[in-house]
Design a protein around this motif. Structure first.
Motif, short mmCIF file in Angstrom:
data_model
loop_
_atom_site.label_atom_id
_atom_site.label_comp_id
_atom_site.label_asym_id
_atom_site.label_seq_id
_atom_site.Cartn_x
_atom_site.Cartn_y
_atom_site.Cartn_z
N THR A 226 58.84 -2.68 -30.24
CA THR A 226 59.19 -3.93 -30.88
C THR A 226 57.97 -4.47 -31.62
N ARG A 227 58.13 -5.61 -32.27
CA ARG A 227 56.99 -6.22 -32.94
C ARG A 227 55.90 -6.54 -31.93
N LYS A 228 56.27 -7.01 -30.73
CA LYS A 228 55.26 -7.28 -29.70
C LYS A 228 54.59 -5.99 -29.25
N GLY A 229 55.37 -4.94 -29.14
CA GLY A 229 54.80 -3.65 -28.76
C GLY A 229 53.80 -3.16 -29.78
N VAL A 230 54.09 -3.36 -31.06
CA VAL A 230 53.15 -2.98 -32.11
C VAL A 230 51.86 -3.77 -31.98
N GLN A 231 51.97 -5.07 -31.68
CA GLN A 231 50.77 -5.90 -31.54
C GLN A 231 49.92 -5.47 -30.35
N ARG A 232 50.56 -4.98 -29.31
CA ARG A 232 49.78 -4.49 -28.16
C ARG A 232 49.03 -3.21 -28.52
N GLU A 233 49.69 -2.31 -29.24
CA GLU A 233 49.06 -1.05 -29.61
C GLU A 233 48.05 -1.23 -30.74
N ALA A 234 48.37 -2.14 -31.66
CA ALA A 234 47.53 -2.31 -32.85
C ALA A 234 47.38 -3.79 -33.18
N PRO A 235 46.51 -4.47 -32.45
CA PRO A 235 46.33 -5.91 -32.70
C PRO A 235 45.85 -6.23 -34.11
N GLY A 236 45.25 -5.25 -34.78
CA GLY A 236 44.73 -5.49 -36.13
C GLY A 236 45.79 -5.44 -37.22
N ILE A 237 47.04 -5.18 -36.85
CA ILE A 237 48.13 -5.12 -37.83
C ILE A 237 48.75 -6.51 -38.00
N ARG A 238 48.99 -6.92 -39.24
CA ARG A 238 49.63 -8.21 -39.49
C ARG A 238 51.02 -8.25 -38.88
N ARG A 239 51.36 -9.38 -38.26
CA ARG A 239 52.67 -9.51 -37.61
C ARG A 239 53.81 -9.37 -38.61
N ASP A 240 53.59 -9.83 -39.83
CA ASP A 240 54.67 -9.78 -40.82
C ASP A 240 54.73 -8.45 -41.56
N ALA A 241 53.87 -7.50 -41.18
CA ALA A 241 53.85 -6.21 -41.87
C ALA A 241 55.01 -5.33 -41.45
N MET A 242 55.56 -5.58 -40.26
CA MET A 242 56.66 -4.74 -39.77
C MET A 242 57.42 -5.49 -38.68
N VAL A 243 58.68 -5.13 -38.51
CA VAL A 243 59.50 -5.76 -37.47
C VAL A 243 59.46 -4.94 -36.18
N GLY A 244 58.87 -3.80 -36.24
CA GLY A 244 58.76 -2.90 -35.11
C GLY A 244 58.24 -1.57 -35.62
N ALA A 245 58.24 -0.56 -34.76
CA ALA A 245 57.73 0.74 -35.18
C ALA A 245 58.23 1.81 -34.22
N ILE A 246 58.10 3.05 -34.64
CA ILE A 246 58.32 4.19 -33.77
C ILE A 246 56.99 4.93 -33.68
N GLN A 247 56.54 5.15 -32.45
CA GLN A 247 55.28 5.87 -32.25
C GLN A 247 55.58 7.33 -31.94
N TYR A 248 54.94 8.22 -32.67
CA TYR A 248 55.11 9.65 -32.44
C TYR A 248 53.74 10.31 -32.46
N TYR A 249 53.68 11.59 -32.12
CA TYR A 249 52.41 12.30 -32.02
C TYR A 249 52.37 13.52 -32.93
N ASP A 250 51.18 13.76 -33.46
CA ASP A 250 50.89 15.00 -34.17
C ASP A 250 49.53 15.50 -33.71
N GLY A 251 49.00 16.50 -34.40
CA GLY A 251 47.71 17.07 -34.00
C GLY A 251 46.63 16.78 -35.02
N GLN A 252 45.39 16.91 -34.56
CA GLN A 252 44.23 16.65 -35.41
C GLN A 252 43.21 17.75 -35.22
N VAL A 253 42.45 18.07 -36.29
CA VAL A 253 41.44 19.11 -36.20
C VAL A 253 40.33 18.82 -37.21
N ASP A 254 39.12 19.23 -36.89
CA ASP A 254 38.05 19.26 -37.88
C ASP A 254 38.27 20.54 -38.68
#
Length: 568
Positions: free
Chosen positions: A148-176
């Motif tokens: 939810t929007r509150k969930g987004v704020q917990r994960e990413a406090p630096g995101i503007r509240r009005d930037a999204m009404v919620g989100a879906i969190q998913y995973y990918d991979g990273q490499v140098d």
């Protein structure tokens, strides 16, 4: 097996041996696909050579978004086969081939509409996870979750509240990406491939229409070396067309270069525990966690200028900053940017005028007998591209050649990594390093950690962090020169480490000491050290100047004012 170093002596031996007898396969291009093709060929029992005109991964393969991913946006294009293939490779890399190098990373997919968007996006991400699970190798990648929007704020406090009404969190991979590519080369060398960087193909050898090898120029010494090979694989990425022109073959396809730029900013400038993917009017923009930094990018524009040194313009930088600032509470400024890098994607042209819609699927061609060309694709699927290229090459060889085995060939440093990770506190106590330093080394070198600890045991000063770049230890510079094929200062500052993009000074404050450490290992005199430092400083100055230019032509001209340490 005993791991083989990419040392100055091994390079010299490789060039000498290549000239002495006929190779089965000569691979041209030391990016991730060329490195993968050399590993694929040598592990089939073929006598294999690999050459690269500059440094390993110095082109596209060191300038990507540094993601190992399935390509979530390709689902929307209904390219299910590409996504499934990439997700399978993602799982292989994370869990078998390179667990020390490939790590999971979370992303938010923002939702901006209250009702219709969540089921549509959610079903797509669920399909993405389902395809990953069906590959049978998805360990380490948590399944998506709705926020939810509150969930987004917990994960990413630096995101503007009005930037999204919620989100879906998913995973990918990273490499140098540069480290991964170099590790593939080292793995191929360990299995017997003859590998030489700073070695350019001057011309191809012909018997009638057939390509039967190449004349190589050792750019370090100027020596010309004729090498005979039954098959030559052209894996030169954005240089594919130029390489084909050496045999007068235009090929069945053309490769177009698309420029993508990335910015690096300090981690504390964005308050978030997760990365993010944002839609733009042209493509997508990633905000990616990267150690003590964020990588933000990318752009997607045609590039028809110098391919060795694509340049980011002032407009490119403003574009990335403005789109990132669209969702951030505390906007980023130019002063926040630690590093900037630009890379070129090798896209197959012909499908569309827009580069963002060009095919990312690869093709393999046989324009003339004895020459195989592989092009297109994406970083994640390099192993499949390499396998397909070698499959075509072996059709021109006498006798039965075994199928590809690279699905079961862990890269150097992978074997034993998990056990050593479990022992990291003991390793720290025995070596005198802090446990954080041991973790850092394990996640860059894996089970070859003992080679670095051996260097430290002989010289305790090598355990010290590099001044002005304290994420890295002095021993890493020495090891890069003696074991990882680094021949010049730029190789270490830009690719074996990421000092050139992770510090505000772009590595200029570290250059003198790094040149001293490299010089001690490689036998440089004072004049050579001074030349290396001066050339690197000129490179940084040219890059900074290019980033003040408003357009590609101006940026390209500014970047080209810096000389090459070894002219190609």
């Amino acid at each position: 097996m005993e791991t083989k170093p990419l040392s100055p002596q091994s390079r010299q031996d490789a060039l000498r041996t290549m000239a002495e007898g006929e190779l089965d396969v000569l691979v041209v291009g030391g990016g991730v696909v060329g490195a993968g093709a050399a590993l694929d060929a040598v592990t089939r029992g073929l006598r294999t050579g690999l050459v690269e005109a500059r440094d390993w991964a110095s082109g596209t393969s060191s300038r990507s978004s540094k993601l190992i991913h399935g390509g979530l946006r390709y689902l929307e294009m209904l390219d299910f086969a590409l996504v499934h293939e990439a997700l399978r490779e993602r799982g292989l890399l994370r869990n078998k081939l390179a667990p020390h190098l490939v790590k999971p990373v979370p992303f938010l997919y923002p939702l901006t509409k209250r009702f219709a968007e969540r089921p549509y996006v959610g079903s797509g991400v669920a399909l993405y996870d389902g395809m990953a699970l069906s590959s049978g190798n998805n360990q380490g990648f948590p399944l998506h979750r709705h926020l939810t929007r509150k969930g987004v704020q917990r994960e990413a406090p630096g995101i503007r509240r009005d930037a999204m009404v919620g989100a879906i969190q998913y995973y990918d991979g990273q490499v140098d990406d540069a480290r991964h590519t170099m590790t593939i080369v080292r793995t191929a060398a360990t299995y017997g491939a003859l590998a030489a960087n700073r070695t350019r193909v001057r011309e191809f050898l012909r018997q009638g229409e057939r390509v039967v090898g190449a004349v190589l120029t050792d750019l370090e010494s100027g020596a010309e070396i004729p090498v005979r090979a039954k098959q030559v694989i052209n894996a030169t990425g954005v240089w594919t067309d130029e390489t084909q022109e050496l045999v007068g073959a235009h090929g069945q396809f053309k490769v177009r270069a698309s420029k993508g730029i990335h910015l690096v900013v300090p981690r504390d400038r964005i308050q978030s525990r997760t990365g993010m993917i944002l839609r733009t009017e042209k493509s997508v923009l990633f905000i990616i966690p990267w150690g003590r930094h964020w990588i933000i990018g990318t752009t997607d524009t045609d590039w028809e200028l110098d391919k060795a040194h694509p340049a980011a313009t002032s407009a490119d930088i403003d574009y990335v900053l403005s789109h990132a600032n669209g969702v951030l509470k505390s906007p980023l400024t130019r002063q926040d940017v630690e590093g900037v890098y630009a890379g070129l994607r090798p896209l197959l042209s012909g499908e569309s005028e827009s580069t963002s819609k060009l095919s990312r699927e690869h093709v393999v061609g046989h324009p003339v007998p004895g020459l195989v060309v592989v092009a297109g694709g994406k970083y994640t699927t390099y192993r499949v591209m390499a396998k397909d290229a070698v499959d075509v090459a072996v059709n021109g060889l006498d006798g039965k050649v075994p199928p590809s085995t690279t699905e079961d060939v862990p890269l150097v440093g992978a074997e034993g990594y998990h056990a050593l990770w479990n022992q990291r506190h003991l390793l720290a106590a025995r070596s005198g390093l802090h446990v954080d330093q041991v973790e850092h080394l394990l996640n860059r070198y894996g089970s070859t950690l003992d080679e670095l600890l051996g260097l430290v045991a002989r010289d305790r000063t090598l355990a010290e962090p590099l001044p002005h770049a304290d994420d890295y230890l002095k021993v890493e510079v020495v090891y890069a020169a003696t074991h990882e094929g680094a021949r010049h200062l730029d190789d270490v500052l830009a690719r074996r480490t990421r000092i050139s993009i992770e510090t505000y000074d772009r590595g200029t404050e570290s250059a003198e000491l790094v040149a001293q450490l490299m010089g001690d290992a490689l036998g440089w005199d004072d004049e050579r050290r001074a030349t290396e430092v001066r050339t690197y400083l000129e490179r940084v100055a040219a890059e900074r100047a290019s980033q003040e230019e408003p357009d590609d032509a101006g940026a390209d001209a500014a970047r080209l004012r810096a000389p090459e340490i070894v002219p190609v």
